[in-house]
Design an enzyme around this catalytic site. Structure first.
Site, PDB file in Angstrom:
ATOM      1  N   SER A  69       0.840  -1.199   0.000  1.00 49.94           N
ATOM      2  CA  SER A  69       0.000   0.000   0.000  1.00 49.94           C
ATOM      3  C   SER A  69       0.874   1.246   0.000  1.00 49.94           C
ATOM      4  CB  SER A  69      -0.889  -0.005   1.244  1.00 49.94           C
ATOM      5  OG  SER A  69      -1.415   1.299   1.445  1.00 49.94           O
ATOM      6  N   HIS A  94      -1.176  -1.156  -4.228  1.00 50.81           N
ATOM      7  CA  HIS A  94      -2.495  -0.871  -3.643  1.00 50.81           C
ATOM      8  C   HIS A  94      -2.566   0.630  -3.367  1.00 50.81           C
ATOM      9  CE1 HIS A  94      -6.036  -1.995  -1.158  1.00 50.81           C
ATOM     10  NE2 HIS A  94      -5.616  -1.076  -0.305  1.00 50.81           N
ATOM     11  N   ASP A 111      -4.678   3.637  -1.918  1.00 53.17           N
ATOM     12  CA  ASP A 111      -5.763   3.959  -1.000  1.00 53.17           C
ATOM     13  C   ASP A 111      -6.280   5.369  -1.255  1.00 53.17           C
ATOM     14  OD1 ASP A 111      -6.068   1.619   0.739  1.00 53.17           O
ATOM     15  OD2 ASP A 111      -4.001   2.039   1.324  1.00 53.17           O
ATOM     16  N   MET A 123      -8.976   8.115  -0.164  1.00 55.08           N
ATOM     17  CA  MET A 123      -9.860   8.441   0.972  1.00 55.08           C
ATOM     18  C   MET A 123     -10.357   9.871   0.827  1.00 55.08           C
ATOM     19  SD  MET A 123      -7.681   6.908   4.141  1.00 55.08           S
ATOM     20  CE  MET A 123      -6.718   5.404   4.004  1.00 55.08           C
ATOM     21  N   HIS A 141      -8.185   1.106  -3.998  1.00 55.21           N
ATOM     22  CA  HIS A 141      -9.124   0.838  -2.899  1.00 55.21           C
ATOM     23  C   HIS A 141      -9.805   2.154  -2.586  1.00 55.21           C
ATOM     24  CE1 HIS A 141      -9.571  -0.309   1.666  1.00 55.21           C
ATOM     25  NE2 HIS A 141     -10.740  -0.237   1.049  1.00 55.21           N
ATOM     26  N   MET A 191     -12.040   4.373  -0.658  1.00 57.17           N
ATOM     27  CA  MET A 191     -12.741   4.566   0.616  1.00 57.17           C
ATOM     28  C   MET A 191     -13.413   5.936   0.541  1.00 57.17           C
ATOM     29  SD  MET A 191      -9.765   2.965   2.996  1.00 57.17           S
ATOM     30  CE  MET A 191      -8.562   3.159   1.680  1.00 57.17           C
ATOM     31  N   MET A 193     -11.812  -6.281   4.950  1.00 59.02           N
ATOM     32  CA  MET A 193     -10.965  -5.388   5.745  1.00 59.02           C
ATOM     33  C   MET A 193     -10.637  -6.060   7.077  1.00 59.02           C
ATOM     34  SD  MET A 193     -10.237  -2.749   3.973  1.00 59.02           S
ATOM     35  CE  MET A 193      -9.359  -1.868   5.266  1.00 59.02           C
ATOM     36  N   ASP A 204      -6.763  -6.620   3.995  1.00 53.67           N
ATOM     37  CA  ASP A 204      -6.102  -5.314   4.043  1.00 53.67           C
ATOM     38  C   ASP A 204      -6.153  -4.791   5.472  1.00 53.67           C
ATOM     39  OD1 ASP A 204      -5.155  -2.751   3.612  1.00 53.67           O
ATOM     40  OD2 ASP A 204      -6.866  -2.098   2.390  1.00 53.67           O
TER      41      ASP A 204
HETATM   42  C1  DX5 Z   1      -6.312   1.301   5.607  1.00 58.82           C
HETATM   43  C2  DX5 Z   1      -5.848   1.043   4.214  1.00 58.82           C
HETATM   44  C3  DX5 Z   1      -4.748   0.077   4.123  1.00 58.82           C
HETATM   45  C4  DX5 Z   1      -3.489   0.480   4.847  1.00 58.82           C
HETATM   46  C5  DX5 Z   1      -2.835  -0.763   5.337  1.00 58.82           C
HETATM   47  O1  DX5 Z   1      -7.562   1.872   5.587  1.00 58.82           O
HETATM   48  O2  DX5 Z   1      -6.904   0.561   3.420  1.00 58.82           O
HETATM   49  O3  DX5 Z   1      -4.459  -0.260   2.775  1.00 58.82           O
HETATM   50  O4  DX5 Z   1      -2.587   1.173   4.063  1.00 58.82           O
HETATM   51  O5  DX5 Z   1      -1.732  -0.426   6.108  1.00 58.82           O
HETATM   52  P1  DX5 Z   1      -1.009  -1.462   7.063  1.00 58.82           P
HETATM   53  O6  DX5 Z   1      -0.534  -2.599   6.214  1.00 58.82           O
HETATM   54  O7  DX5 Z   1       0.088  -0.691   7.666  1.00 58.82           O
HETATM   55  O8  DX5 Z   1      -2.036  -1.914   8.077  1.00 58.82           O
HETATM   56 ZN    ZN Z   2      -6.458  -0.292   1.455  1.00 59.94          ZN
END
Ligand code: DX5
Ligand code: ZN
Length: 236
Positions: free
Chosen positions: A13, A36, A38, A40, A69, A71, A140, A178
């Site tokens: 990520s 990956h 993220d 948000m 991903h 969010m 998740m 994840d």
């Molecule tokens: C959290 C993200 C993850 C995050 C995971 O909401 O969706 O992808 O980056 O990070 P680690 O591996 O550090 O838990």
């Molecule tokens: Zn993620």
């Protein structure tokens, strides 16, 4: 169980990467299966990261596939635009979608793999009939929003039920996990049935992200490979 072992994929990520050097951060994970990304919006989750223009540039320069991903709220409106950017896979949260089947079909029609994510408290059972519409189910294993949180072991039964449903229906749906994936937790997640592993801090927090990826992949693949039956060597 399928006859051949599932392939273990490691998707680091970039949430844990240096956001001012994203191109060189991609080069540090060149042996990963995908990156990956993220996204948000400070509405669906209490954090804000990057949006479509930055993701489009990542898609332009990345040597490995992008696994977004999302969010975000209003995902029915936004997700198709990420697919149009040429991403390999686009994952939306079912809690944010008004029409998840329509959205999954739209993503596939635009050339992306369709992923659907479940927050920790969202059960998988209401969505099992949707499996043929999906390429990936993201379970998740932390509350979405931040990297570096501890893996929720309480999610393991959900992963097992999802794996049983996927294998039972014969569909080709990857099960991604994840949040909190480390060299320690990857084995439990893989034994429960996950085969695509997102890891942020466990990759970018290490001096050599490439070595961290190899090590995670070896542990995950070992856990996904059925054990050979023990030979009884005692003479009877
Ligand atoms: C959290 C993200 C993850 C995050 C995971 O909401 O969706 O992808 O980056 O990070 P680690 O591996 O550090 O838990
Ligand atoms: Zn993620």
């Amino acid at each position: 169980m399928p006859s051949s072992p599932l392939k273990c994929c490691i998707n680091p990520s970039i949430l844990s990467a240096d956001f001012v050097n994203l191109a060189s951060e991609l080069a540090r994970i060149s042996n990963a299966d995908a990156v990956h990304v993220d996204v948000m919006d400070n509405d669906f989750v209490p954090n804000l990261t990057i949006g479509l223009p930055v993701v489009e540039r990542l898609q332009d320069v990345s040597p490995i596939p992008l696994d977004a991903h999302l969010m975000i709220s209003n995902v029915d409106r936004w997700a198709p635009q990420f697919a149009d950017a040429g991403l390999s896979s686009v994952t939306f949260h079912v809690e944010a979608s008004d029409a998840p089947i329509k959205l999954a079909r739209e993503l596939r029609a635009r050339g992306a793999k369709a992923g659907m994510a479940l927050r920790p408290a969202t059960p998988v059972e209401p969505y099992l009939d949707m499996l043929p519409e999906l390429d990936m189910l993201l379970i998740m294993t932390v509350e979405p929003g931040f990297g570096g949180q501890a893996f929720l072991d309480v999610m393991l039964p959900k992963i097992r039920r999802a794996r049983a449903a996927v294998d039972g229906s014969g569909v080709d749906v990857a099960i991604q996990v994840d949040g909190g994936i480390t060299e320690e937790t990857i084995t439990r997640a893989a034994e429960a049935g996950a085969n695509v592993f997102v890891a942020g801090s466990a990759v970018y927090g290490k001096a050599s992200p490439e070595e961290a990826i190899e090590s995670l992949r070896a542990k995950g693949q070992l856990a996904l490979t059925p054990k050979a039956p023990r030979l009884n060597t005692t003479a009877s």
